[in-house]
Write a protein that holds these residues in place. Structure first.
Motif, PDB file in Angstrom:
ATOM      1  N   ARG A 123       0.624  -1.212   0.101  1.00 26.68           N
ATOM      2  CA  ARG A 123       0.144  -0.210  -0.146  1.00 26.68           C
ATOM      3  C   ARG A 123       0.881   1.332   0.120  1.00 26.68           C
ATOM      4  N   VAL A 124       2.160   1.188   0.688  1.00 28.43           N
ATOM      5  CA  VAL A 124       2.792   2.334   0.895  1.00 28.43           C
ATOM      6  C   VAL A 124       3.463   2.622  -0.427  1.00 28.43           C
ATOM      7  N   GLU A 125       3.881   1.591  -0.955  1.00 36.50           N
ATOM      8  CA  GLU A 125       4.588   1.557  -2.258  1.00 36.50           C
ATOM      9  C   GLU A 125       3.712   2.120  -3.376  1.00 36.50           C
ATOM     10  N   LEU A 126       2.379   1.733  -3.315  1.00 33.88           N
ATOM     11  CA  LEU A 126       1.187   1.998  -4.764  1.00 33.88           C
ATOM     12  C   LEU A 126       1.047   3.606  -4.207  1.00 33.88           C
ATOM     13  N   ALA A 127       1.049   3.928  -2.857  1.00 32.03           N
ATOM     14  CA  ALA A 127       0.306   5.398  -2.934  1.00 32.03           C
ATOM     15  C   ALA A 127       1.583   6.337  -3.111  1.00 32.03           C
ATOM     16  N   ALA A 128       2.785   5.939  -2.904  1.00 33.59           N
ATOM     17  CA  ALA A 128       3.942   6.670  -3.350  1.00 33.59           C
ATOM     18  C   ALA A 128       4.151   6.601  -4.856  1.00 33.59           C
ATOM     19  N   CYS A 129       3.760   5.733  -5.636  1.00 30.76           N
ATOM     20  CA  CYS A 129       3.572   5.643  -6.987  1.00 30.76           C
ATOM     21  C   CYS A 129       2.584   6.663  -7.541  1.00 30.76           C
ATOM     22  N   TYR A 130       1.583   6.709  -7.127  1.00 29.02           N
ATOM     23  CA  TYR A 130       0.507   7.766  -7.491  1.00 29.02           C
ATOM     24  C   TYR A 130       1.136   9.145  -7.279  1.00 29.02           C
ATOM     25  N   ARG A 131       1.655   9.397  -6.182  1.00 30.77           N
ATOM     26  CA  ARG A 131       2.320  10.980  -5.968  1.00 30.77           C
ATOM     27  C   ARG A 131       3.256  11.026  -6.694  1.00 30.77           C
ATOM     28  N   LEU A 132       3.973   9.966  -7.411  1.00 28.43           N
ATOM     29  CA  LEU A 132       5.076  10.369  -8.021  1.00 28.43           C
ATOM     30  C   LEU A 132       4.696  10.292  -9.667  1.00 28.43           C
ATOM     31  N   VAL A 133       3.548   9.912  -9.832  1.00 30.96           N
ATOM     32  CA  VAL A 133       3.170   9.894 -11.226  1.00 30.96           C
ATOM     33  C   VAL A 133       2.277  11.473 -11.616  1.00 30.96           C
ATOM     34  N   ALA A 134       1.865  11.832 -10.304  1.00 32.22           N
ATOM     35  CA  ALA A 134       1.424  13.145 -10.344  1.00 32.22           C
ATOM     36  C   ALA A 134       2.578  14.324 -10.554  1.00 32.22           C
ATOM     37  N   ARG A 135       3.498  14.102  -9.763  1.00 32.72           N
ATOM     38  CA  ARG A 135       4.554  15.068  -9.611  1.00 32.72           C
ATOM     39  C   ARG A 135       5.256  15.021 -11.232  1.00 32.72           C
ATOM     40  N   ALA A 136       5.331  14.033 -11.934  1.00 35.98           N
ATOM     41  CA  ALA A 136       5.872  13.880 -12.960  1.00 35.98           C
ATOM     42  C   ALA A 136       5.005  14.251 -14.289  1.00 35.98           C
ATOM     43  N   GLY A 137       3.697  14.758 -13.904  1.00 42.38           N
ATOM     44  CA  GLY A 137       2.964  15.369 -14.819  1.00 42.38           C
ATOM     45  C   GLY A 137       1.954  14.201 -15.521  1.00 42.38           C
ATOM     46  N   MET A 138       1.996  13.227 -15.091  1.00 42.96           N
ATOM     47  CA  MET A 138       1.304  11.855 -15.716  1.00 42.96           C
ATOM     48  C   MET A 138       0.062  11.604 -15.558  1.00 42.96           C
ATOM     49  N   ASP A 139      -0.517  12.410 -14.549  1.00 45.35           N
ATOM     50  CA  ASP A 139      -1.893  12.177 -13.803  1.00 45.35           C
ATOM     51  C   ASP A 139      -3.022  12.597 -14.726  1.00 45.35           C
ATOM     52  N   SER A 140      -4.205  12.623 -14.784  1.00 38.47           N
ATOM     53  CA  SER A 140      -5.379  13.216 -15.401  1.00 38.47           C
ATOM     54  C   SER A 140      -6.585  13.103 -14.468  1.00 38.47           C
ATOM     55  N   LEU A 141      -6.414  14.147 -13.759  1.00 35.43           N
ATOM     56  CA  LEU A 141      -7.524  14.474 -12.638  1.00 35.43           C
ATOM     57  C   LEU A 141      -7.877  13.453 -11.991  1.00 35.43           C
ATOM     58  N   ILE A 142      -9.136  12.910 -11.867  1.00 35.50           N
ATOM     59  CA  ILE A 142      -9.288  11.659 -10.825  1.00 35.50           C
ATOM     60  C   ILE A 142      -9.259  10.328 -11.654  1.00 35.50           C
ATOM     61  N   TYR A 143      -8.863  10.526 -12.889  1.00 35.03           N
ATOM     62  CA  TYR A 143      -8.998   9.311 -13.842  1.00 35.03           C
ATOM     63  C   TYR A 143      -7.514   8.633 -13.930  1.00 35.03           C
ATOM     64  N   ASN A 144      -7.733   7.333 -14.774  1.00 31.27           N
ATOM     65  CA  ASN A 144      -6.555   6.354 -14.749  1.00 31.27           C
ATOM     66  C   ASN A 144      -6.367   5.607 -13.540  1.00 31.27           C
ATOM     67  N   HIS A 145      -5.442   4.774 -13.503  1.00 27.06           N
ATOM     68  CA  HIS A 145      -5.161   3.753 -12.331  1.00 27.06           C
ATOM     69  C   HIS A 145      -3.720   3.309 -12.354  1.00 27.06           C
ATOM     70  N   ILE A 146      -3.434   3.001 -11.227  1.00 22.22           N
ATOM     71  CA  ILE A 146      -2.183   1.991 -11.023  1.00 22.22           C
ATOM     72  C   ILE A 146      -2.648   1.049 -10.007  1.00 22.22           C
ATOM     73  N   THR A 147      -2.316  -0.151 -10.345  1.00 18.69           N
ATOM     74  CA  THR A 147      -2.782  -1.296  -9.373  1.00 18.69           C
ATOM     75  C   THR A 147      -1.659  -2.051  -8.871  1.00 18.69           C
ATOM     76  N   ALA A 148      -1.664  -2.675  -7.774  1.00 18.13           N
ATOM     77  CA  ALA A 148      -0.736  -3.619  -7.054  1.00 18.13           C
ATOM     78  C   ALA A 148      -1.406  -4.725  -6.615  1.00 18.13           C
ATOM     79  N   ARG A 149      -0.897  -5.777  -7.094  1.00 15.67           N
ATOM     80  CA  ARG A 149      -1.163  -7.273  -6.629  1.00 15.67           C
ATOM     81  C   ARG A 149      -1.042  -7.147  -5.163  1.00 15.67           C
ATOM     82  N   VAL A 150      -2.139  -7.844  -4.396  1.00 17.18           N
ATOM     83  CA  VAL A 150      -2.016  -7.968  -2.778  1.00 17.18           C
ATOM     84  C   VAL A 150      -0.916  -9.107  -2.503  1.00 17.18           C
TER      85      VAL A 150
END
Length: 255
Positions: free
Chosen positions: A9-36
């Motif tokens: 969970r911590v790694e995936l949350a970090a990935c979301y933050r890093l994708v946003a910082r890199a300008g690769m996010d799109s408002l509330i859309y798109n997804h990154i998933t990680a297997r439990v």
């Protein structure tokens, strides 16, 4: 919850933050998933309605391959159906994939709309020579039967260009999926800039293309015994540096 799930969970949350910082996010859309970890049928996904910069480890939803939400910290946020269709298909078909990262960036969509796809114009692009799959656009990914075709197009590769749609990378870990996407996105930005410039481009000879792909290709790419290899492409070294930066500036993703 198990310690291994919290780490994921911590790694995936970090990935979301890093994708946003890199300008690769799109408002509330798109997804990154990680297997439990320890489960072949459960994965973590973002709450539909939160910005990437808001996501924390505890806010992520746990779902199964049938779309049932198993852990929902905030009842206001469920899952995006299109995201579930794409990600569940890959997690179900590819047990080797721990993380799936999907973006709708300007450059990524631009390359996805061009018939040749990703061109061998730069060193960045040659990392993916012969290692990119393509999936034809069928409209928004809301039909369950598209999953079969999407998985067939991806095959055993780790990069999928969704025509007229965007980019997707698969990783054996969250850091690997992020590094692949970061490199792919930069290659797409370069391609769009180069083609828009109208300048005459210097072609890279085919033999140099192949050599560069071998040197940069990572595990599984055949090369001669005396041929160098730059990096292992698991993303861990870059990831640790990026986490140090996140922790200095905003460690709230860990909550």
């Amino acid at each position: 919850m198990p310690d291994a799930e919290w780490v994921a969970r911590v790694e995936l949350a970090a990935c979301y933050r890093l994708v946003a910082r890199a300008g690769m996010d799109s408002l509330i859309y798109n997804h990154i998933t990680a297997r439990v970890p320890g489960s072949a049928h459960h994965f973590l996904i973002n709450p539909y309605g939160m910005l990437y910069g808001e996501i924390t480890a505890s806010s992520l939803l746990k779902v199964d391959l049938e779309g049932r939400v198993l852990t929902q910290p905030d009842a206001r946020y469920g899952i995006n159906h299109a995201g579930f269709i794409i990600h569940s298909a890959i997690h179900a078909a590819r047990p080797d994939v721990a993380c799936v990262l999907h973006t709708h960036t300007r450059a990524g969509i631009g390359v996805a709309c061009q018939r040749p796809g990703l061109l061998p114009l730069t060193q960045n692009a040659l990392r993916f020579l012969h290692r990119v799959a393509y999936h034809d656009f069928e409209g928004p990914a809301v039909e369950p039967d598209e999953r079969t075709r999407l998985v067939a197009d991806l095959g055993t590769l780790d990069v999928l260009v969704l025509r007229s749609h965007g980019l997707l990378t698969c990783g054996r870990s969250v850091p690997e999926a992020f590094l692949l996407m970061h490199t792919l996105e930069f290659a797409c930005r370069l391609q769009m800039d180069l083609l828009a410039s109208g300048a005459e481009l210097v072609p890279i000879p085919p033999e140099v293309q192949e050599k560069t792909a071998r040197v940069l290709g990572g595990p599984g790419v055949a090369r001669s015994d005396n041929e160098a290899r730059l990096g292992d492409w698991n993303g861990r070294r870059e990831w640790e540096a990026l986490l140090r930066q996140l922790d200095r500036e905003d460690p709230s993703y860990r909550n």
